[in-house]
Design a protein around this motif. Structure first.
Motif, PDB file in Angstrom:
ATOM      1  N   GLU A 145      -5.325   7.390  -2.123  1.00 30.64           N
ATOM      2  CA  GLU A 145      -6.096   7.451  -3.378  1.00 30.64           C
ATOM      3  C   GLU A 145      -6.786   6.076  -3.655  1.00 30.64           C
ATOM      4  OE1 GLU A 145      -6.134   9.750  -5.338  1.00 30.64           O
ATOM      5  OE2 GLU A 145      -4.845  11.001  -4.500  1.00 30.64           O
ATOM      6  N   PRO A 146      -8.088   6.182  -4.345  1.00 26.75           N
ATOM      7  CA  PRO A 146      -8.723   4.848  -4.338  1.00 26.75           C
ATOM      8  C   PRO A 146      -8.068   3.691  -4.915  1.00 26.75           C
ATOM      9  CG  PRO A 146     -10.327   6.589  -5.116  1.00 26.75           C
ATOM     10  CD  PRO A 146      -8.720   7.239  -4.800  1.00 26.75           C
ATOM     11  N   GLU A 147      -6.925   4.056  -5.996  1.00 25.54           N
ATOM     12  CA  GLU A 147      -6.428   2.755  -6.694  1.00 25.54           C
ATOM     13  C   GLU A 147      -5.265   2.122  -5.637  1.00 25.54           C
ATOM     14  OE1 GLU A 147      -4.677   6.757  -8.465  1.00 25.54           O
ATOM     15  OE2 GLU A 147      -6.512   5.716  -7.857  1.00 25.54           O
ATOM     16  N   HIS A 148      -4.838   2.861  -4.762  1.00 25.68           N
ATOM     17  CA  HIS A 148      -4.088   2.340  -3.689  1.00 25.68           C
ATOM     18  C   HIS A 148      -4.870   1.556  -2.566  1.00 25.68           C
ATOM     19  CE1 HIS A 148      -1.111   5.967  -4.373  1.00 25.68           C
ATOM     20  NE2 HIS A 148      -0.990   5.035  -5.249  1.00 25.68           N
ATOM     21  N   LEU A 149      -6.006   1.873  -2.538  1.00 27.92           N
ATOM     22  CA  LEU A 149      -6.838   1.287  -1.421  1.00 27.92           C
ATOM     23  C   LEU A 149      -7.240  -0.064  -1.955  1.00 27.92           C
ATOM     24  CD1 LEU A 149      -8.258   1.127   1.266  1.00 27.92           C
ATOM     25  CD2 LEU A 149      -9.976   2.508   0.406  1.00 27.92           C
ATOM     26  N   ILE A 150      -7.629  -0.165  -3.427  1.00 23.77           N
ATOM     27  CA  ILE A 150      -8.132  -1.421  -3.642  1.00 23.77           C
ATOM     28  C   ILE A 150      -7.009  -2.422  -3.911  1.00 23.77           C
ATOM     29  CG2 ILE A 150      -7.859  -1.083  -6.207  1.00 23.77           C
ATOM     30  CD1 ILE A 150     -10.886  -2.320  -6.470  1.00 23.77           C
ATOM     31  N   GLU A 151      -5.688  -1.892  -3.867  1.00 27.62           N
ATOM     32  CA  GLU A 151      -4.706  -2.941  -4.121  1.00 27.62           C
ATOM     33  C   GLU A 151      -4.602  -3.588  -2.948  1.00 27.62           C
ATOM     34  OE1 GLU A 151      -1.296  -0.396  -5.031  1.00 27.62           O
ATOM     35  OE2 GLU A 151      -2.080  -0.039  -7.145  1.00 27.62           O
ATOM     36  N   ALA A 152      -5.205  -3.389  -1.769  1.00 24.26           N
ATOM     37  CA  ALA A 152      -5.060  -4.207  -0.615  1.00 24.26           C
ATOM     38  C   ALA A 152      -6.067  -5.385  -0.489  1.00 24.26           C
ATOM     39  CB  ALA A 152      -5.156  -3.156   0.682  1.00 24.26           C
ATOM     40  N   PHE A 153      -6.953  -5.283  -1.649  1.00 20.71           N
ATOM     41  CA  PHE A 153      -7.780  -6.214  -1.649  1.00 20.71           C
ATOM     42  C   PHE A 153      -7.609  -6.799  -3.096  1.00 20.71           C
ATOM     43  CE2 PHE A 153      -9.480  -3.178   1.024  1.00 20.71           C
ATOM     44  CZ  PHE A 153     -10.092  -3.859   2.141  1.00 20.71           C
ATOM     45  N   PRO A 154      -6.582  -7.944  -3.179  1.00 21.88           N
ATOM     46  CA  PRO A 154      -6.232  -8.424  -4.395  1.00 21.88           C
ATOM     47  C   PRO A 154      -7.478  -9.115  -5.357  1.00 21.88           C
ATOM     48  CG  PRO A 154      -4.730  -9.136  -3.107  1.00 21.88           C
ATOM     49  CD  PRO A 154      -5.775  -8.210  -2.130  1.00 21.88           C
ATOM     50  N   ASP A 155      -8.456  -9.677  -4.546  1.00 28.63           N
ATOM     51  CA  ASP A 155      -9.389 -10.507  -5.256  1.00 28.63           C
ATOM     52  C   ASP A 155     -10.498  -9.393  -5.896  1.00 28.63           C
ATOM     53  OD1 ASP A 155     -10.095  -9.417  -2.442  1.00 28.63           O
ATOM     54  OD2 ASP A 155     -11.891 -10.714  -2.406  1.00 28.63           O
ATOM     55  N   LEU A 156     -10.600  -8.223  -5.199  1.00 26.78           N
ATOM     56  CA  LEU A 156     -11.443  -7.280  -5.742  1.00 26.78           C
ATOM     57  C   LEU A 156     -10.702  -6.210  -6.984  1.00 26.78           C
ATOM     58  CD1 LEU A 156     -13.035  -5.677  -2.716  1.00 26.78           C
ATOM     59  CD2 LEU A 156     -14.040  -7.677  -4.121  1.00 26.78           C
ATOM     60  N   ASP A 157      -9.313  -6.155  -6.608  1.00 28.23           N
ATOM     61  CA  ASP A 157      -8.341  -5.422  -7.474  1.00 28.23           C
ATOM     62  C   ASP A 157      -8.488  -6.152  -8.939  1.00 28.23           C
ATOM     63  OD1 ASP A 157      -6.762  -3.282  -8.543  1.00 28.23           O
ATOM     64  OD2 ASP A 157      -5.146  -4.409  -7.842  1.00 28.23           O
ATOM     65  N   GLU A 158      -8.611  -7.377  -9.081  1.00 26.85           N
ATOM     66  CA  GLU A 158      -8.551  -8.111 -10.182  1.00 26.85           C
ATOM     67  C   GLU A 158      -9.786  -8.106 -10.885  1.00 26.85           C
ATOM     68  OE1 GLU A 158      -8.138 -12.815 -11.588  1.00 26.85           O
ATOM     69  OE2 GLU A 158      -7.789 -12.435  -9.365  1.00 26.85           O
ATOM     70  N   MET A 159     -10.914  -7.630 -10.197  1.00 30.29           N
ATOM     71  CA  MET A 159     -12.325  -7.547 -10.949  1.00 30.29           C
ATOM     72  C   MET A 159     -12.490  -6.000 -11.369  1.00 30.29           C
ATOM     73  SD  MET A 159     -14.563  -9.408  -7.976  1.00 30.29           S
ATOM     74  CE  MET A 159     -14.216 -11.037  -7.517  1.00 30.29           C
ATOM     75  N   THR A 160     -11.609  -5.347 -11.272  1.00 31.76           N
ATOM     76  CA  THR A 160     -11.675  -3.910 -11.650  1.00 31.76           C
ATOM     77  C   THR A 160     -10.805  -3.628 -13.126  1.00 31.76           C
ATOM     78  OG1 THR A 160      -9.871  -3.017 -10.246  1.00 31.76           O
ATOM     79  CG2 THR A 160     -12.042  -3.043  -9.205  1.00 31.76           C
ATOM     80  N   GLU A 161     -10.207  -4.657 -13.542  1.00 31.44           N
ATOM     81  CA  GLU A 161      -9.079  -4.358 -14.632  1.00 31.44           C
ATOM     82  C   GLU A 161      -9.766  -3.902 -15.735  1.00 31.44           C
ATOM     83  OE1 GLU A 161      -7.526  -8.247 -15.558  1.00 31.44           O
ATOM     84  OE2 GLU A 161      -5.967  -8.397 -13.707  1.00 31.44           O
ATOM     85  N   ASP A 162     -11.079  -3.988 -15.956  1.00 31.16           N
ATOM     86  CA  ASP A 162     -11.953  -3.612 -17.293  1.00 31.16           C
ATOM     87  C   ASP A 162     -12.685  -2.405 -16.961  1.00 31.16           C
ATOM     88  OD1 ASP A 162     -11.080  -5.784 -18.929  1.00 31.16           O
ATOM     89  OD2 ASP A 162     -12.546  -7.182 -18.227  1.00 31.16           O
ATOM     90  N   CYS A 163     -12.554  -1.677 -15.760  1.00 34.76           N
ATOM     91  CA  CYS A 163     -13.212  -0.556 -15.396  1.00 34.76           C
ATOM     92  C   CYS A 163     -12.635   0.500 -16.242  1.00 34.76           C
ATOM     93  CB  CYS A 163     -12.999  -0.054 -13.784  1.00 34.76           C
ATOM     94  SG  CYS A 163     -13.804  -0.954 -12.622  1.00 34.76           S
TER      95      CYS A 163
END
Length: 338
Positions: free
Chosen positions: A276-294
């Motif tokens: 799942e996309p949400e699991h994949l982006i969790e492997a990139f904490p810096d990018l994951d933080e930028m998607t909080e308001d998605c």
């Protein structure tokens, strides 16, 4: 005429042949297997398992109470029975210990059935030839997705560096921060050995990339068959037919003390329907933080109209190359393997 409650009399054969109902009461109590011995599964072959127990190789089958619970290479298990490893001996696997990691795939991208490849590995070594055969980004990207999804550390191992410059390939993955080692036939493997030391590492790659050659160099008595690359198709011949877990040469004499490598068959398919996309982006904490308001349901792909990654790039808060590389991994879940 009233029906006789006793259908058969003492004169009927059925009276004697009919099986009697069991009278033994059922119980929820199960054997505790307090005397069971711990081991690790190193091969699986048609329902038979090879294990390392107390430094020796033994053979086992799965106990019936485990039912359909799968047992795969890398599993830590508890066994009972004959664990001497003598010819003709056979133990029973009675328990599978909780897994720390699970590397899995689906046969195809629309296949809902997940297949566990290896358990309890901490590192995925993606073996890729720089030439003969040419590197295929499809497998590299998919393997990275599988590694991040399984919470395994990825490592690019680039072989046949005597045939091509590794920089062309490395430039594609540098923004992701993926570590790499470069090797060539007969070359020094010190750096690779350092990366493998003390870990359980899965070697994954297309046929013909030099995976078995590496295994034979790392574990001199492995005896893995080495194949050639077809001059017409540019693809290698499959030489490994099943996963095999091998202990690296140990300074203590105890198998596994200095790490393990798991050689896997050459990849024919590597579906990622389970990721799942949400699991994949969790492997990139810096990018994951930028998607909080998605917006809710955002996949963070290129076509998303209000993705936080785009806003971060526009504001200069995110490396555009890193975002593009992450989105390429997202697209790899359904892109062609070759």
């Amino acid at each position: 005429m009233a029906r006789n409650a006793n259908r058969y009399t003492d004169h009927d054969v059925e009276h004697y042949d009919r099986p009697r109902r069991r009278t033994r009461p059922r119980t929820k109590e199960r054997p505790s297997y307090d005397e069971a011995t711990e081991g690790v599964v190193v091969t699986v072959d048609r329902g038979r398992f090879t294990l390392i127990v107390d430094g020796r190789e033994i053979w086992a089958v799965k106990a019936r109470p485990l039912g359909r619970k799968g047992v795969v290479v890398g599993d830590r298990v508890r066994v009972v029975g004959d664990v001497t490893g003598a010819d003709g001996s056979l133990a029973r696997i009675v328990e599978v210990q909780p897994r720390s990691t699970v590397l899995r795939r689906t046969a195809d991208d629309d296949d809902p059935v997940e297949r566990v490849i290896v358990a309890n590995a901490s590192q995925l070594v993606i073996v890729t030839a720089l030439a003969d055969p040419e590197p295929r980004h499809g497998l590299i990207d998919r393997a990275l997705v599988a590694a991040y999804d399984a919470r395994m550390a990825p490592l690019l191992c680039l072989t046949k560096a005597d045939l091509a410059d590794p920089e062309t390939l490395l430039s594609t993955y540098r923004s992701l921060g993926v570590p790499w080692v470069v090797t060539q036939r007969g070359g020094d493997l010190t750096e690779l050995r350092e990366r493998l030391a003390g870990r359980a590492s899965v070697l994954l790659g297309h046929s013909g990339v030099g995976k078995s050659t590496l295994v034979n160099a790392l574990v001199p008595d492995a005896g893995r068959e080495v194949g050639d690359v077809n001059a017409v198709t540019g693809r290698g011949r499959h030489t490994s037919t099943s996963a095999l877990m091998l202990p690296l040469p140990s300074s203590t004499g105890t198998p596994g003390d200095d790490g393990w490598i798991i050689d896997t068959p050459g990849i024919r398919s590597f579906g990622l329907a389970h990721v799942e996309p949400e699991h994949l982006i969790e492997a990139f904490p810096d990018l994951d933080e930028m998607t909080e308001d998605c917006p809710r349901g955002c996949t963070h792909g290129e076509e998303e109209p209000e993705c936080g990654l785009d806003a971060a790039v526009a504001a200069g808060e995110a490396d555009p190359d890193r975002v593009a590389s992450f989105r390429r991994l997202l697209a790899a879940r359904s892109a062609p393997l070759y």
